[in-house]
Design an enzyme around this catalytic site. Structure first.
Site, mmCIF file in Angstrom:
data_model
loop_
_atom_site.group_PDB
_atom_site.id
_atom_site.type_symbol
_atom_site.label_atom_id
_atom_site.label_comp_id
_atom_site.label_asym_id
_atom_site.label_seq_id
_atom_site.Cartn_x
_atom_site.Cartn_y
_atom_site.Cartn_z
ATOM 1 N N HIS A 175 0.846 -1.191 0.000
ATOM 2 C CA HIS A 175 0.000 0.000 0.000
ATOM 3 C C HIS A 175 0.882 1.242 0.000
ATOM 4 O O HIS A 175 1.944 1.244 0.612
ATOM 5 C CB HIS A 175 -0.909 0.016 1.235
ATOM 6 C CG HIS A 175 -2.063 0.929 1.065
ATOM 7 N ND1 HIS A 175 -1.969 2.273 1.292
ATOM 8 C CD2 HIS A 175 -3.331 0.699 0.621
ATOM 9 C CE1 HIS A 175 -3.134 2.826 1.015
ATOM 10 N NE2 HIS A 175 -3.974 1.902 0.598
ATOM 11 N N ASP A 181 -7.894 -5.426 -0.211
ATOM 12 C CA ASP A 181 -8.336 -6.294 -1.306
ATOM 13 C C ASP A 181 -7.914 -7.743 -1.134
ATOM 14 O O ASP A 181 -8.385 -8.619 -1.856
ATOM 15 C CB ASP A 181 -7.778 -5.765 -2.644
ATOM 16 C CG ASP A 181 -8.421 -4.459 -3.027
ATOM 17 O OD1 ASP A 181 -9.623 -4.314 -2.778
ATOM 18 O OD2 ASP A 181 -7.719 -3.582 -3.557
#
Ligand code: ACO
Length: 412
Positions: A290, A352
């Protein structure tokens, strides 16, 4: 040089350690490269909507930790909070629920076009097209000066998003005709799978999943909403561009790709080889990493600790396919290896990584996963669009470093 930058920042009264670190990185990138690739770490707006502490793994909406909101609030409450800044009272919550369920119907001019779309069109592209088509029934949408009207317009748009998905999925404009729904989350789940929407436990999990996705500061799709909205484009144009941005596999599209990856790995024993191959080819492993979090994504933690155990345990009230159980085992193995191999680089599972397993348990086809991300994130996108107008933001117009040829003439 970093020490010199720090001294300058102190002179400018910037003394907080985290801000000093972030600003020092920005200034050294400027000296080093002369531009900011991907706008990494560049503050572009002042906002009061959400906040992330990427070192500690904390995400808040209007100051409330996302876990508290998921544990205690409905979709309608979080929507009201993001749009207005405060949680609603009971009456306001009911009013918003009524509006969302009343405005869910989509004009037949739009549904006719959707049912005639190429069935190979990815649902995310149908969704962004469908959102643009909704402008046709709102001839005042280009007047964006009245915030009260803007909020009502936003609510009407949020209400219609699941309907666009339901119409496309069933290829039937009247797929929800005569049905009653207790909540907006139940309706949204109905649009994706009728059977699951009849199970209150699954509706609750789905609602929490939507809340976890509701906002996430200036990510790629929210940046798109802000950038497009800054030209005073309508909410329809702004949200459609955000949906297109979200569809990319480096952003929301990763949830669909994670399931594909787990299916490709097939059994836990293959996970290590798969990861090593990807790494040696310089490819990213979907669902990991991320831009902001350098620790476990708090939404990922919530999925893992709170939501997945409700589905993958022996006492759960649903029928879980054994092939899905196997995928869960593969995911656990990928996570363990990734943490061992990449955790020290600050690469952890993101939102996700786990969400697809839950959606699969709800019988939802994987090409619809990212549309569900959009059903949650539209709350945040809309709040950012409203805040952009409120703050009278100037049009977004960064600059480039030109590296092309000098002025030249055409020689014939
Ligand atoms: N797998 C393997 N290595 C990775 C991964 C990954 N998923 N993510 C980052 N890295 C490595 C990079 O190879 C790079 O290593 P290096 O420094 O040795 O070259 C380092 O970590 C930094 O990576 P960047 O790509 O520079 O990180 P950036 O902040 O630009 O990208 C992103 C973040 C796009 C999320 C990236 O981690 C990625 O592509 N992940 C996979 C796709 C994904 O899951 N996207 C969903 C993100 S969450 C969301 O948007 C909802």
């Amino acid at each position: 040089m970093l020490e010199k930058i720090k001294e300058c920042l102190c002179v400018c009264n910037i003394t907080e350690e985290r801000t000093q670190k972030e600003y020092s990185e920005i200034i050294s990138t400027l000296f080093d490269k002369g531009y900011f690739p991907g706008l990494k770490g560049i503050p572009i707006v002042e906002s009061t909507i959400s906040n992330i502490d990427g070192e500690k793994g904390i995400l808040t909406f209007r100051g409330y930790p996302v876990e508290e909101l998921a544990n205690n609030c409905s979709y309608e409450e979080v929507c009201f909070l993001l749009l207005t800044g405060e949680l609603p009272n009971k009456k306001e919550q009911e009013e918003l629920r009524r509006k969302l369920l009343t405005h869910k119907k989509v004009d037949s001019k739009v549904t006719d076009l959707i049912t005639n779309m190429d069935r190979n069109l990815h649902p995310m592209y149908m969704l962004s097209t469908g959102v643009l088509l909704l402008q046709g029934s709102d001839n005042t949408s280009f007047n964006i000066q009245n915030q009260k009207e803007n909020i009502e317009r936003v609510i009407r748009l949020i209400a219609k998003l699941p309907t666009l998905i339901g119409v496309y999925r069933t290829n039937n404009p009247n797929f929800a005709e005569g049905k009653e729904f207790n909540s907006f989350a139940q309706y949204a789940l109905y649009c994706l799978d009728e059977g699951s929407s009849q199970n209150q436990k699954l509706v609750d999990i789905f609602e929490k999943l939507l809340i976890l996705h509701a906002d996430h500061t200036i990510n790629n799709s929210t940046f798109s909403v802000r950038a497009v909205g800054s030209s005073h484009a309508s909410i329809f144009a702004s949200i459609a561009s955000a949906i297109n941005s979200l569809s990319g596999p480096l952003h929301g599209g990763a949830n669909e790709k994670v399931i594909k990856m787990l299916e490709e790995i097939e059994v836990p024993e293959n996970a290590e080889e798969y990861i090593n191959n990807k790494k040696s080819q310089g490819e990213k492993i979907m669902g990991l990493g991320h831009r902001v979090y350098k620790t476990y994504d708090p939404r990922g933690v919530y999925f893992k600790k709170e939501l997945l155990p409700q589905i993958f345990n022996d006492n759960n009230p649903f029928e879980i396919d054994s092939s899905l159980e196997d995928l869960y085992k593969v995911a656990e193995e990928v996570e363990e290896i990734a943490l061992k191999q990449l955790g020290s680089k600050g690469i952890y599972p993101n939102v996700d990584f786990w969400s697809g397993l839950i959606l699969k348990a709800m019988n939802i086809k994987s090409n619809y996963f990212t549309t569900i991300f959009a059903l949650g994130r539209i709350m945040g996108w809309s709040a950012h669009w409203l805040e952009n107008i409120e703050s009278k933001s100037s049009i977004f117009r960064p600059k480039q470093l030109y590296k092309g040829s000098e002025i030249r003439s055409i020689k014939k």
